[in-house]
Design a protein around this motif. Sequence first.
Motif, mmCIF file in Angstrom:
data_model
loop_
_atom_site.group_PDB
_atom_site.id
_atom_site.type_symbol
_atom_site.label_atom_id
_atom_site.label_comp_id
_atom_site.label_asym_id
_atom_site.label_seq_id
_atom_site.Cartn_x
_atom_site.Cartn_y
_atom_site.Cartn_z
ATOM 1 N N GLY A 175 1.132 -1.181 0.201
ATOM 2 C CA GLY A 175 -0.206 -0.428 0.057
ATOM 3 C C GLY A 175 0.414 1.325 0.250
ATOM 4 N N MET A 176 2.126 1.429 0.743
ATOM 5 C CA MET A 176 2.407 2.247 0.331
ATOM 6 C C MET A 176 3.774 2.733 -0.704
ATOM 7 N N TRP A 177 4.330 0.947 -0.918
ATOM 8 C CA TRP A 177 4.738 1.852 -2.223
ATOM 9 C C TRP A 177 3.805 2.357 -3.604
ATOM 10 N N GLN A 178 2.256 1.594 -3.761
ATOM 11 C CA GLN A 178 1.517 2.040 -4.360
ATOM 12 C C GLN A 178 1.367 3.603 -4.107
ATOM 13 N N ARG A 179 1.265 4.269 -2.914
ATOM 14 C CA ARG A 179 0.872 5.721 -2.789
ATOM 15 C C ARG A 179 2.588 6.601 -2.893
ATOM 16 N N LEU A 180 3.588 5.823 -3.110
ATOM 17 C CA LEU A 180 4.756 6.819 -2.886
ATOM 18 C C LEU A 180 5.899 6.437 -4.296
ATOM 19 N N ASP A 187 4.115 -1.575 -11.001
ATOM 20 C CA ASP A 187 3.479 -2.105 -10.601
ATOM 21 C C ASP A 187 3.600 -3.426 -11.421
ATOM 22 N N PRO A 188 3.695 -4.537 -10.465
ATOM 23 C CA PRO A 188 4.111 -4.681 -9.138
ATOM 24 C C PRO A 188 4.663 -3.988 -8.371
ATOM 25 N N ALA A 189 4.483 -4.065 -6.742
ATOM 26 C CA ALA A 189 6.159 -3.790 -6.177
ATOM 27 C C ALA A 189 6.149 -4.803 -6.239
ATOM 28 N N PRO A 190 8.482 -4.585 -6.233
ATOM 29 C CA PRO A 190 8.970 -4.834 -5.988
ATOM 30 C C PRO A 190 8.419 -6.145 -4.523
ATOM 31 N N LYS A 191 9.471 -7.337 -4.155
ATOM 32 C CA LYS A 191 9.549 -7.310 -2.759
ATOM 33 C C LYS A 191 10.244 -6.601 -2.018
ATOM 34 N N SER A 192 9.872 -7.087 -0.474
ATOM 35 C CA SER A 192 11.029 -5.945 -0.332
ATOM 36 C C SER A 192 11.813 -6.561 0.680
ATOM 37 N N SER A 193 13.506 -6.411 1.040
ATOM 38 C CA SER A 193 13.993 -7.221 1.895
ATOM 39 C C SER A 193 14.424 -7.094 2.981
ATOM 40 N N PRO A 194 14.036 -8.167 4.097
ATOM 41 C CA PRO A 194 14.142 -8.042 5.476
ATOM 42 C C PRO A 194 15.817 -7.539 6.073
ATOM 43 N N LEU A 195 16.451 -7.382 4.837
ATOM 44 C CA LEU A 195 18.501 -7.589 4.802
ATOM 45 C C LEU A 195 18.651 -5.441 5.304
ATOM 46 N N PRO A 196 19.265 -5.357 6.255
ATOM 47 C CA PRO A 196 19.645 -3.598 6.662
ATOM 48 C C PRO A 196 20.119 -3.400 5.424
ATOM 49 N N GLY A 197 19.561 -1.597 5.068
ATOM 50 C CA GLY A 197 19.834 -1.132 3.597
ATOM 51 C C GLY A 197 19.918 -2.077 2.414
ATOM 52 N N ARG A 198 19.231 -3.005 2.344
ATOM 53 C CA ARG A 198 18.835 -2.966 0.943
ATOM 54 C C ARG A 198 17.699 -2.241 0.930
ATOM 55 N N VAL A 199 17.770 -1.815 -0.150
ATOM 56 C CA VAL A 199 15.944 -1.159 -1.086
ATOM 57 C C VAL A 199 15.572 -0.868 -2.012
ATOM 58 N N HIS A 200 14.998 0.102 -2.538
ATOM 59 C CA HIS A 200 14.794 -0.056 -4.607
ATOM 60 C C HIS A 200 14.646 1.751 -5.111
ATOM 61 N N VAL A 201 15.702 1.699 -5.897
ATOM 62 C CA VAL A 201 15.635 3.130 -6.176
ATOM 63 C C VAL A 201 13.924 3.019 -7.411
ATOM 64 N N VAL A 202 13.356 3.577 -7.425
ATOM 65 C CA VAL A 202 12.875 4.654 -8.623
ATOM 66 C C VAL A 202 13.099 5.331 -9.267
ATOM 67 N N GLN A 203 13.321 5.218 -10.464
ATOM 68 C CA GLN A 203 13.340 6.095 -11.604
ATOM 69 C C GLN A 203 13.088 6.251 -12.487
ATOM 70 N N GLU A 204 12.691 7.557 -13.237
ATOM 71 C CA GLU A 204 11.678 7.300 -14.680
ATOM 72 C C GLU A 204 10.817 5.386 -14.382
ATOM 73 N N ASP A 238 11.077 2.961 -13.184
ATOM 74 C CA ASP A 238 11.884 1.239 -12.988
ATOM 75 C C ASP A 238 12.421 1.474 -11.584
ATOM 76 N N ALA A 239 12.072 0.243 -10.712
ATOM 77 C CA ALA A 239 12.933 -0.141 -9.901
ATOM 78 C C ALA A 239 13.977 -0.993 -9.825
ATOM 79 N N HIS A 240 15.094 0.031 -8.995
ATOM 80 C CA HIS A 240 16.510 -0.917 -9.136
ATOM 81 C C HIS A 240 16.752 -1.491 -7.652
ATOM 82 N N PRO A 241 16.834 -2.715 -7.179
ATOM 83 C CA PRO A 241 17.692 -3.156 -6.174
ATOM 84 C C PRO A 241 18.755 -2.243 -5.876
ATOM 85 N N ALA A 242 18.782 -1.802 -4.315
ATOM 86 C CA ALA A 242 20.584 -1.259 -3.974
ATOM 87 C C ALA A 242 20.395 -1.371 -2.799
ATOM 88 N N GLN A 243 22.083 -1.390 -2.323
ATOM 89 C CA GLN A 243 22.945 -1.506 -1.079
ATOM 90 C C GLN A 243 23.268 -0.058 -0.962
#
Length: 127
Positions: free
Chosen positions: A72-77, A82-99, A101-106
Amino acid sequence: MAGRSAGGLGDLPVGGDPKTSPAVAALEEVLHEGRQARIHVIYDGPGIVGGRLAPGTREQFATVILARVSTGMWQRLAPIVDPAPKSSPLPGRVHVVQEGDAHPAQVLLMTDAEAADWLTATAAGEN
């Protein structure tokens, strides 16, 4: 925005809603000046500040970084991905959204003091 300081936030026009904080009005004004004026805003907070951030303001961010958010938060921000990528439980793992596309990053995890030291050293050309 030129010539305005934090002390002058009370002078900003608030618009039609008398409950809108002058700080939120200033944030919205800076975001709409944004990329064209080479203003870069790093915002660490909820997608909607007390329900007061104007509709469409979020689209002013060229890059959105999300970590451990619900669908839900992904859909708002970042509704463009779409669909929202699966979140990682590991600290420091994020998704960067630009243009669109979502790209996983550390990302680096630092305390406030470590970040301040790093920024100071970088600005001084030590790194």
